[in-house]
Design an enzyme around this catalytic site. Structure first.
Site, PDB file in Angstrom:
ATOM      1  CG  ASP A 270      -4.466 -10.336  34.407  1.00 47.03           C
ATOM      2  OD1 ASP A 270      -3.754 -11.229  33.895  1.00 47.03           O
ATOM      3  OD2 ASP A 270      -3.984  -9.315  34.920  1.00 47.03           O
TER       4      ASP A 270
HETATM    5  C1  BGC Z   1      -0.664 -10.290  34.357  1.00 53.93           C
HETATM    6  C2  BGC Z   1      -0.899  -9.775  32.954  1.00 53.93           C
HETATM    7  C3  BGC Z   1      -0.235 -10.692  31.950  1.00 53.93           C
HETATM    8  C4  BGC Z   1      -0.795 -12.090  32.150  1.00 53.93           C
HETATM    9  C5  BGC Z   1      -0.220 -13.114  31.190  1.00 53.93           C
HETATM   10  C6  BGC Z   1      -1.044 -11.748  34.495  1.00 53.93           C
HETATM   11  O1  BGC Z   1      -0.662 -12.269  35.727  1.00 53.93           O
HETATM   12  O2  BGC Z   1      -1.404  -9.496  35.264  1.00 53.93           O
HETATM   13  O3  BGC Z   1      -0.397  -8.477  32.824  1.00 53.93           O
HETATM   14  O4  BGC Z   1      -0.453 -10.231  30.656  1.00 53.93           O
HETATM   15  O5  BGC Z   1      -0.504 -12.523  33.465  1.00 53.93           O
HETATM   16  O6  BGC Z   1       1.076 -13.429  31.486  1.00 53.93           O
END
Ligand code: BGC
Length: 715
Positions: A270
């Site tokens: 993440d």
């Molecule tokens: C979120 C993810 C997301 C990623 C990209 C993160 O902060 O937890 O779900 O896909 O950002 O935007």
């Protein structure tokens, strides 16, 4: 993996420098004007394996620009023609519940109990997003959640592993289509692995405490289903599970994900999660973070550059072996080849006719909306005078929901517009100087029915949007009270992302329509339901509690030893002495404009031996459902089991089947279910699937509280 792909990957890797290999594991976000030239140089050097097509840590709640296809094609050309190995970049974006056409938030789509339609909506989504050059989306989000205070509950499928698994399969199949290498197939990414939805107190990114037994039985089934359906990427989660950050956990990312679930694709972190191992207190330097995450089985690093900045020296110092990097690169390249990226790296944007997608969005919105209460006021006769009031009467953006990067508020109708299309001059939109209503207000006095358009803003949900009070604003509650004083029939339409504490609101309304944030066609679908153009048929994929202090409240709980014969908060002895935490509306609940009668379920082969079940024999269960009303309607017939005595305590009810059937007025239909080896077992704490001899109660009815049951036995 076919030999052809394997040897293609081997050849590529054998020619790559260490730097270029690490580049394949690096996913920066889209450059801005300030760093564009520097970024192009990095692409030229082969240091950009993938690009996150957004900017910022919480993309779902921040405005993002439209995708500039030419710009991404230009970067791709540099990668293909000028980088050392000519490997195309994989473009990834959060296309969470639709692209330009916005479908209901995922929690609402789960309420449709209609996986075929979910699959269709995600096929539409993939067609639109791939036309904008998106190869890969970070969907489906499969975080089982018991806490509506968590803002991200809207992105998942609710509290049930069986619903989660069904939706996971539908989303993956819809996105990836018949053949992953087609131009309009988009790679799915099952996220967030694992346990993110269990964050303590619903506070985002917070710690979680999950036993392996709960992990295998509640949290993993949806991921297992996504992988079985062909998901080739998984995103690791920010949280720790019982003191182990998932980002650096070999137990979760390798032993369980690959060993137990059989995952063969690649894992992406993440956003900034790798470097955050320092804050989580398990690493001291960025180099340690990179080495720990990679060794755990985390292949691609999102945004923080921890891999690209540190892995080369880590290899040189012997902190990590190059073979671990090769393994990660092999996984990434395999997915790129399987996705057809080498064959069609560029995007030729076409004009897309979205009319079918919008029709699907309208159908999905109508199937997602849940009618919670109806004291004979709905559907509204089109000849009646209707007063519409409340902050959501003229709202556009919130109807789309959080995590809507490419939808457009200006293309979204308001409820007042759609109701006016239906009843013209019979609609009076009463301006929200509403609270200043008085008895001389002619619009109110003239109305036969008052519709209150209420809810929560799209900014109240999504990432980093936990709340402590799961209710609507005090002003809106006052509006409900005020409306009651006019003695009119009042209908509350609740445009909410999360499940809210409902008792206080529902008591004062004659009808309650839970409209969620249902996307581009939300307003049209609500209007259809209000005026009976469509019959409501959504069912709750989450419990609606009376009040926030009853959280957590979910249906698939085990029995305590005392007192006996209680279920789902009905225990006077072990619950709160000041209020009973029974659900206000239980899991699976939802009304229609007709009523259905159930026969007793029957099973003609109610005893099977364990060996027979293992060999594939199934219990055949059927029930007759009769539409007793005057309107046609869709009923979601639900089957739950309770394993009466097992090696581990089993939930008092577990959903193991559902069928959504359209039944005409006065008609009876036979609904058949099969219970097989796959539904009758559970996982032990080591992840072994076990089916035991013994009796099962089988419940068939309209929600989880049904007592319409029979007994089957594995002998
Ligand atoms: C979120 C993810 C997301 C990623 C990209 C993160 O902060 O937890 O779900 O896909 O950002 O935007």
């Amino acid at each position: 993996m076919p030999d052809k792909i394997k040897s293609r990957v081997d050849t590529l890797i054998s020619n790559m420098s260490l730097r270029a290999k690490i580049g394949q594991l690096n996913q920066p976000e889209t450059p801005t004007e300030n760093n564009i030239e520097e970024f192009k140089e990095a692409v030229r050097r082969g240091e950009v394996g993938s690009i996150l097509m957004s900017v910022g840590a919480t993309a779902g709640n921040d405005a993002q620009g439209e995708i500039n296809v030419d710009f991404y094609n230009e970067l791709q050309k540099i990668a293909v023609e000028e980088s050392p190995d000519g490997i195309p970049i994989l473009f990834g974006r959060d296309v969470i519940h639709g692209h330009r056409t916005v479908f209901p938030i995922p929690l609402a789509m789960a309420a449709s109990f209609n996986p075929e339609l979910v699959c269709r909506c995600y096929r539409d989504t993939a067609i639109e997003a791939t036309n904008d050059g998106v190869h890969w989306t970070f969907t489906p989000m499969l975080d089982l959640c018991h806490d509506p205070r968590w803002g991200r509950i809207i992105e998942g499928t609710g509290e049930d592993p069986y619903v989660g698994a069904g939706i996971a399969k539908a989303v993956v199949e819809g996105l990836q289509g018949d053949n992953l290498s087609n131009k309009d197939s988009m790679l799915a990414c099952a996220k967030h692995f694992i346990g993110y939805g269990a964050s303590e107190g619903g506070r985002d990114y917070h710690r979680t405490e999950i036993s392996d037994y709960s992990l295998f039985n509640y949290y993993l089934p949806a991921f297992r289903a996504a992988i079985k359906a062909g998901a080739l990427t998984v995103m690791s989660s920010f949280n720790d599970v019982s003191g182990q950050p998932v980002t650096s956990s070999r137990k979760y990312l390798t032993d369980i994900l690959r060993g137990n679930l059989g995952f063969e694709g690649f894992v992406v972190s993440d956003y900034d999660a790798v470097i955050q191992l320092i804050k989580q207190g398990v690493a001291e330097t960025p180099e340690q973070c990179a080495a720990m995450a990679l060794n755990a089985g985390l292949d691609m690093d999102m945004h923080d550059k921890c891999y690209i900045d540190n892995l080369e020296t880590a290899v040189k110092k012997g902190v990590i072996s190059e073979s671990v990097i090769d393994e990660a690169v092999r996984r990434v390249l395999t997915v790129k080849i399987r996705a057809g990226l080498f064959e069609h790296p560029y995007t030729e944007k076409k004009t897309i006719d979205r009319s079918k997608h919008l029709a699907d969005a309208r159908e999905m919105a109508a199937e997602s909306i849940v009618l919670l209460k109806n004291n004979g006021v709905l559907p509204i006769d089109k000849n009646s005078k209707v007063g519409l009031i409340g902050p959501f009467a003229n709202e556009r953006r919130s109807l789309l929901g959080s995590w809507t990067i490419d939808g457009k508020a200006e293309e979204t109708s308001t409820l007042s517009e759609k109701m006016r299309e239906e009843i013209g001059g019979n609609l009076n939109v009463i301006n929200s100087a509403a609270l200043a209503w008085d008895s001389t207000n002619k619009n109110i006095a003239a109305a036969d029915v008052v519709v209150l358009a209420l809810g929560e803003s799209w900014t109240a949900t999504g990432e980093s949007r936990a709340v402590s009070d799961i209710t609507i604003s005090a002003e809106q509650k006052a509006l409900i009270k005020k409306a009651k004083t006019y003695g009119k029939k009042t209908v509350g339409v609740l445009f909410c992302g999360r499940p809210i504490a409902i008792e206080e609101i529902a008591e004062d309304l004659d009808a309650v329509v839970y409209a969620w944030h249902t996307g581009s066609e939300a307003a049209g679908a609500v209007s259809d339901i209000l005026f009976g153009v469509k019959t409501p048929c959504g069912r709750l994929p989450v419990t609606l509690p009376r009040k926030a202090t009853h959280i957590p409240l979910y249906y698939n709980v085990t029995s305590s030893g005392r007192p006996v014969n209680c279920y789902y908060g009905e225990n006077p002895g072990n619950c709160y002495v000041d209020s009973m935490p029974t659900p206000y509306y239980p899991f699976g609940y939802g009304l229609t404009y007709t009523t259905f009668d159930y026969s007793k379920p029957v099973c003609n082969n109610s005893k099977l031996s364990l060996q027979e079940v293992k060999n594939g024999k199934k219990f055949d269960i059927s029930v007759f459902v009769t539409n007793k009303g005057e309107n046609s309607g869709k009923e979601t017939v639900q089957l739950y089991i309770h394993d009466a005595c097992a090696g581990m305590m089993r939930p008092l009810r577990e959903l193991k089947g559902f069928k959504k059937a359209e039944i005409s007025a006065g008609k009876t239909v036979k609904i058949d279910f099969e219970l097989s080896y796959d539904e009758l077992g559970f996982y032990d704490e080591k992840g072994n699937y076990i089916v035991e001899k013994g009796k099962f109660e089988v419940f068939v009815g309209k929600d989880c509280l049904t007592n319409n049951s029979l007994e089957i036995e594995i002998i």
